[in-house]
Design a protein around this motif. Structure first.
Motif, PDB file in Angstrom:
ATOM      1  N   ASN A 191       8.679  -5.572  10.310  1.00 26.30           N
ATOM      2  CA  ASN A 191       8.533  -4.133  10.452  1.00 26.30           C
ATOM      3  C   ASN A 191       9.509  -3.408   9.526  1.00 26.30           C
ATOM      4  O   ASN A 191      10.711  -3.505   9.679  1.00 26.30           O
ATOM      5  N   VAL A 192       8.970  -2.702   8.536  1.00 19.06           N
ATOM      6  CA  VAL A 192       9.763  -1.972   7.568  1.00 19.06           C
ATOM      7  C   VAL A 192       9.206  -0.566   7.457  1.00 19.06           C
ATOM      8  O   VAL A 192       7.991  -0.377   7.436  1.00 19.06           O
ATOM      9  N   ASP A 193      10.088   0.424   7.390  1.00 19.99           N
ATOM     10  CA  ASP A 193       9.595   1.793   7.312  1.00 19.99           C
ATOM     11  C   ASP A 193       8.855   2.006   5.998  1.00 19.99           C
ATOM     12  O   ASP A 193       9.139   1.366   4.984  1.00 19.99           O
ATOM     13  N   PRO A 194       7.857   2.926   5.984  1.00 21.47           N
ATOM     14  CA  PRO A 194       6.986   3.129   4.817  1.00 21.47           C
ATOM     15  C   PRO A 194       7.744   3.429   3.519  1.00 21.47           C
ATOM     16  O   PRO A 194       7.364   2.950   2.456  1.00 21.47           O
ATOM     17  N   GLU A 195       8.799   4.242   3.582  1.00 16.96           N
ATOM     18  CA  GLU A 195       9.549   4.599   2.377  1.00 16.96           C
ATOM     19  C   GLU A 195      10.218   3.380   1.752  1.00 16.96           C
ATOM     20  O   GLU A 195      10.195   3.197   0.536  1.00 16.96           O
ATOM     21  N   THR A 196      10.801   2.526   2.608  1.00 11.41           N
ATOM     22  CA  THR A 196      11.441   1.310   2.104  1.00 11.41           C
ATOM     23  C   THR A 196      10.396   0.378   1.511  1.00 11.41           C
ATOM     24  O   THR A 196      10.630  -0.269   0.484  1.00 11.41           O
ATOM     25  N   MET A 197       9.217   0.295   2.157  1.00 13.66           N
ATOM     26  CA  MET A 197       8.150  -0.569   1.660  1.00 13.66           C
ATOM     27  C   MET A 197       7.673  -0.117   0.280  1.00 13.66           C
ATOM     28  O   MET A 197       7.431  -0.940  -0.612  1.00 13.66           O
ATOM     29  N   LYS A 198       7.583   1.199   0.062  1.00 13.75           N
ATOM     30  CA  LYS A 198       7.186   1.709  -1.250  1.00 13.75           C
ATOM     31  C   LYS A 198       8.199   1.313  -2.312  1.00 13.75           C
ATOM     32  O   LYS A 198       7.847   0.928  -3.424  1.00 13.75           O
ATOM     33  N   GLU A 199       9.464   1.405  -1.944  1.00 14.94           N
ATOM     34  CA  GLU A 199      10.534   1.040  -2.881  1.00 14.94           C
ATOM     35  C   GLU A 199      10.506  -0.447  -3.177  1.00 14.94           C
ATOM     36  O   GLU A 199      10.718  -0.866  -4.315  1.00 14.94           O
ATOM     37  N   LEU A 200      10.206  -1.255  -2.147  1.00 14.25           N
ATOM     38  CA  LEU A 200      10.128  -2.705  -2.355  1.00 14.25           C
ATOM     39  C   LEU A 200       8.959  -3.076  -3.275  1.00 14.25           C
ATOM     40  O   LEU A 200       9.061  -3.982  -4.094  1.00 14.25           O
ATOM     41  N   GLU A 201       7.845  -2.361  -3.112  1.00  9.61           N
ATOM     42  CA  GLU A 201       6.666  -2.653  -3.944  1.00  9.61           C
ATOM     43  C   GLU A 201       6.948  -2.366  -5.408  1.00  9.61           C
ATOM     44  O   GLU A 201       6.442  -3.056  -6.301  1.00  9.61           O
ATOM     45  N   LYS A 202       7.767  -1.366  -5.679  1.00 13.67           N
ATOM     46  CA  LYS A 202       8.119  -1.031  -7.069  1.00 13.67           C
ATOM     47  C   LYS A 202       8.908  -2.147  -7.725  1.00 13.67           C
ATOM     48  O   LYS A 202       8.839  -2.350  -8.935  1.00 13.67           O
ATOM     49  N   LEU A 203       9.661  -2.894  -6.916  1.00  7.94           N
ATOM     50  CA  LEU A 203      10.515  -3.955  -7.467  1.00  7.94           C
ATOM     51  C   LEU A 203       9.713  -5.088  -8.072  1.00  7.94           C
ATOM     52  O   LEU A 203      10.212  -5.832  -8.916  1.00  7.94           O
ATOM     53  N   THR A 204       8.456  -5.239  -7.652  1.00  2.38           N
ATOM     54  CA  THR A 204       7.648  -6.342  -8.159  1.00  2.38           C
ATOM     55  C   THR A 204       6.901  -5.972  -9.433  1.00  2.38           C
ATOM     56  O   THR A 204       6.275  -6.796 -10.043  1.00  2.38           O
ATOM     57  N   ARG A 205       6.961  -4.707  -9.833  1.00  6.48           N
ATOM     58  CA  ARG A 205       6.247  -4.274 -11.035  1.00  6.48           C
ATOM     59  C   ARG A 205       7.113  -4.422 -12.264  1.00  6.48           C
ATOM     60  O   ARG A 205       8.294  -4.208 -12.242  1.00  6.48           O
ATOM     61  N   ASP A 206       6.462  -4.749 -13.391  1.00 11.20           N
ATOM     62  CA  ASP A 206       7.189  -4.853 -14.665  1.00 11.20           C
ATOM     63  C   ASP A 206       6.948  -3.602 -15.479  1.00 11.20           C
ATOM     64  O   ASP A 206       5.975  -2.904 -15.290  1.00 11.20           O
TER      65      ASP A 206
END
Length: 307
Positions: free
Chosen positions: A292-307
């Motif tokens: 369970n992760v809050d939506p804002e943190t999840m958005k930030e985490l998703e950005k980390l996987t992009r090049d």
């Protein structure tokens, strides 16, 4: 089987195969080879050996020659010109008001071309910049956009582990890294703790991922309901390396109207072979609760996987 020699380069940690054409090369010898960037000086990192044809990307290029004193002198001269070339390019970038970050500059060994490496958020129209640079240097100009990971590899640095970046020392190729790997290893999903200096997920998340996948096979998750030799209960902690789980058993409720079955205060430890998982629904529910992760943190985490 095909005979090859491996050649390494200063700005690339990867070793490339070349055709020795029957000649013997010793470890560390300097050679001149033709690459996609033009003529470059490299060093022998793998001596003559035979490898399977499946390991080769055909056709193999040939080694042009051993590096001469003139090549070494030209290489040193190119290194000395690098800083001034970067200053000129940075000035031209400011004049053209382009949103790009210059990372490095490199002259080919024959001095016929200069390559500028830069990073940027999106696509950059640098056609006018190339014309301006070509007029100044009077040679072929190549601008090559690189990702933030390649930028970190090129510049180098010290990671949070206290050691030099893996990408700049020994890591040959970047492997995909995902948030799932961090979850698999029970790491905190705090972006500042699982991202590297490049701003992407740390490469080392991938190093032990296969081990964690093997250890997790058949293991319940925290919050999952299981059946133990002493009765049903709920998993409160998982120890992957010991292959055990901590469980609090369900107690008989005195309150008939209670919505949830109470858990005992005692925590018991069982090995993986001693517990049985109940159903897929509780398994999925426990995984969702665990991640369970809050939506804002999840958005930030998703950005980390992009090049």
């Amino acid at each position: 089987m095909t005979e090859i020699v491996g050649v390494g380069f200063v700005k690339a940690s990867k070793t490339y195969y070349f055709d020795p054409e029957g000649k013997e090369y010793k470890m560390g010898e300097l050679v001149i080879v033709e690459t996609a960037r033009g003529l470059e000086m490299g060093h022998i990192s793998i001596e003559n050996r035979k490898v399977e044809d499946s390991e080769i990307v055909a056709p193999l290029k040939k080694i042009e020659r051993h590096a001469t004193k003139a090549d070494l002198a030209k290489y040193r001269e190119n290194l000395n010109k690098r800083e001034s070339a970067m200053k000129v390019c940075e000035e031209k970038i400011r004049n053209h008001k382009l949103e790009m970050k210059l990372v490095d500059a490199e002259y080919t060994i024959d001095g016929s071309k200069v390559i500028f490496y830069f990073s940027a958020e999106g696509r950059i129209d640098f056609r006018e910049l190339v014309k301006d640079l070509a007029a100044h240097f009077r040679m072929r100009i190549e601008l090559r956009q690189i990702g933030v990971r390649d930028e970190a590899r090129m510049l180098g640095g010290i990671g949070i582990c206290g050691r030099p970046f893996c990408c700049s020392r020994w890591l040959h190729d970047f492997q995909p890294v995902s948030i799932k790997m961090a979850k698999q290893q029970n790491l905190s999903l705090n972006p500042s703790k699982i991202s590297g200096s490049c701003g992407r997920l740390m490469c080392c998340l991938n190093f032990e991922n296969k081990t964690y996948q093997e250890l997790r096979k058949g293991m319940p998750n925290e919050g999952e309901q299981v059946v133990t030799p002493d009765g049903p209960g709920k998993v409160t902690a998982v120890n992957l390396f010991e292959g055990s789980v901590n469980v609090r058993l369900f107690e008989k409720s005195k309150d008939k109207d209670a919505k949830e079955t109470p858990l005992s205060q005692e925590v018991r430890t069982y090995f993986k072979q001693e517990v049985r998982r109940t159903d897929k629904k509780s398994h999925k529910k426990s995984r969702n609760e665990q991640n369970n992760v809050d939506p804002e943190t999840m958005k930030e985490l998703e950005k980390l996987t992009r090049d």
